[in-house]
Motif scaffolding. Sequence first.
Motif, PDB file in Angstrom:
ATOM      1  N   ASN A 314       0.819  -1.213   0.000  1.00 14.36           N
ATOM      2  CA  ASN A 314       0.000   0.000   0.000  1.00 14.36           C
ATOM      3  C   ASN A 314       0.850   1.259   0.000  1.00 14.36           C
ATOM      4  OD1 ASN A 314      -3.189  -0.254   0.451  1.00 14.36           O
ATOM      5  ND2 ASN A 314      -2.186  -2.056   1.310  1.00 14.36           N
ATOM      6  N   ALA A 319      -4.152   5.472  -3.821  1.00 14.61           N
ATOM      7  CA  ALA A 319      -5.391   5.117  -3.121  1.00 14.61           C
ATOM      8  C   ALA A 319      -6.442   4.550  -4.069  1.00 14.61           C
ATOM      9  CB  ALA A 319      -5.938   6.349  -2.397  1.00 14.61           C
ATOM     10  N   ARG A 322      -6.228   0.711  -4.609  1.00 15.57           N
ATOM     11  CA  ARG A 322      -5.991  -0.182  -3.482  1.00 15.57           C
ATOM     12  C   ARG A 322      -6.999  -1.315  -3.373  1.00 15.57           C
ATOM     13  NH1 ARG A 322      -3.984   4.498   0.444  1.00 15.57           N
ATOM     14  NH2 ARG A 322      -1.900   4.707  -0.428  1.00 15.57           N
ATOM     15  N   ARG A 408      -7.087   4.566   5.610  1.00 14.70           N
ATOM     16  CA  ARG A 408      -6.142   5.357   4.816  1.00 14.70           C
ATOM     17  C   ARG A 408      -6.648   5.599   3.409  1.00 14.70           C
ATOM     18  NH1 ARG A 408      -1.283   1.264   5.623  1.00 14.70           N
ATOM     19  NH2 ARG A 408      -2.999  -0.028   4.888  1.00 14.70           N
ATOM     20  N   VAL A 409      -7.655   4.817   2.982  1.00 14.65           N
ATOM     21  CA  VAL A 409      -8.176   4.949   1.627  1.00 14.65           C
ATOM     22  C   VAL A 409      -9.269   5.996   1.618  1.00 14.65           C
ATOM     23  CG1 VAL A 409      -9.267   3.741  -0.301  1.00 14.65           C
ATOM     24  CG2 VAL A 409      -7.638   2.546   1.152  1.00 14.65           C
ATOM     25  N   ASP A 410      -9.165   6.955   0.708  1.00 10.30           N
ATOM     26  CA  ASP A 410     -10.156   8.020   0.619  1.00 10.30           C
ATOM     27  C   ASP A 410     -11.535   7.443   0.366  1.00 10.30           C
ATOM     28  OD1 ASP A 410     -11.564  10.105  -1.580  1.00 10.30           O
ATOM     29  OD2 ASP A 410     -10.733  11.028   0.217  1.00 10.30           O
TER      30      ASP A 410
END
Length: 447
Positions: A314, A319, A322, A408-410
């Motif tokens: 990652n 993003a 992912r 952490r992923v938008d």
Amino acid sequence: MRQIWKSFKALYFASLMMLIGSGLLSTYLALRLAADNVDGLWIGGLMAANYFGLVLGGKIGHRLIARVGHIRAYATCAGIVGAAVLCHGLTDWLPIWLLLRVIVGLGMMCQYMVIESWLNEQADAKQRGVVFSLYMIASYLGLVLGQLILVIHPQLGLELLMLVALCFALCLVPVAMTRRIHPAPLHPAPMDPKFFIKRVPQSLIAVMGAGLLVGSFYGLAPLYATQQGLSTELVGLYMGCCIFAGLLAQWPLGWLSDRYDRPLLIRVFAFILAVVSLPLAIMPTVPLEVLFVAGWLSALVQFCIYPLAVAFANDHVEAERRVSLTAMLLVTYGIGASVGPLVAGVLMKVLGSQMLYAFFSVTGLVLVWRIRPNAVTNLHQVDDAPLQHVAMPDSMSSSPLVAALDPRVDEQVVQEQMQDSVEPVVEPEDPHPGPLPEEESADLRKD
């Protein structure tokens, strides 16, 4: 956290019951075949078939959920898995058992996808990390409890199969009765193997190694413990302790992962695995105390490799890619977890039960050889990498959509990856409407 638990307790309970059934089934089948003096190759083959079903379900699950919706897909798969479990009691023909394990793996992957996409959509972006942590605890706790059932009920009769089927029946109830909003339909996240092989090759090697290790552990550790003279109760206790070690390792692992170089940590843990597995690899029979201590330490470090590899990957993938990355990691892990039990099963058949831990030791040394921190160029490292470590369950209890729960992923990226955003076309009231605007006309042609 109390409010989060109250909001998602139905999905957590469903996950708990699923993993109790899955964990119990894997150990039960290994012990049942060991009691019948079946070759370890068949036992490894059953675990390989399960992981093949999990990988296959990652593709089929998207289509099924998109076609009939989340609740219907979940209910369908829970019913099929329960029926497949009971079919194990109708025949002893091992090729049929292989097919049944594929069906169980496929159905469970679809169930994982329903729960994980549901959790992601209903969770607030700021709470997604806590939501996922509770999901991971429920998953690991289910695997541990599944092993401990053997301590309470050591007889390897059909009662255990009925108990597994009961778990899959009960996991259906909270999902079928939930009053929460139905999630939006899914569409598959495109996977580009060439891109990821070029971008994160060392991460994929580490994930493949983790699959070899964990797949062999789940499939063949009960056989190894049995051949060491352990009773069914002690085998259940041994497996439960080892899996619990994997859960305990996640939080200190996160602290280390955020402070030290992740490829270096993978290499260090792989070397520790090779060392702590060595006593069990070279001794045909070991005292009970040594077996539990060395087995617990071996499980502790081998369950660390997959989360570190995922975090490392990652760090070098944007993003918006992912969810696709996690699908790629799942396929890679599944290949390793399918091959590992077969190879280790052959070694155990030819050279003795201690070859399971010899296989672990050799795999650890291969990872030490192949994972090269100095070879990491960081040319594609994302902003603010290394990203904060997020504890990850192994791929026996997750789907490609588990990436959507990563805080952490938008969130907007997640929604674009997971949901079909095309609005339904409304028929105009005018029987002779004028020409559509150019954009709307293009959308309709696309639909």
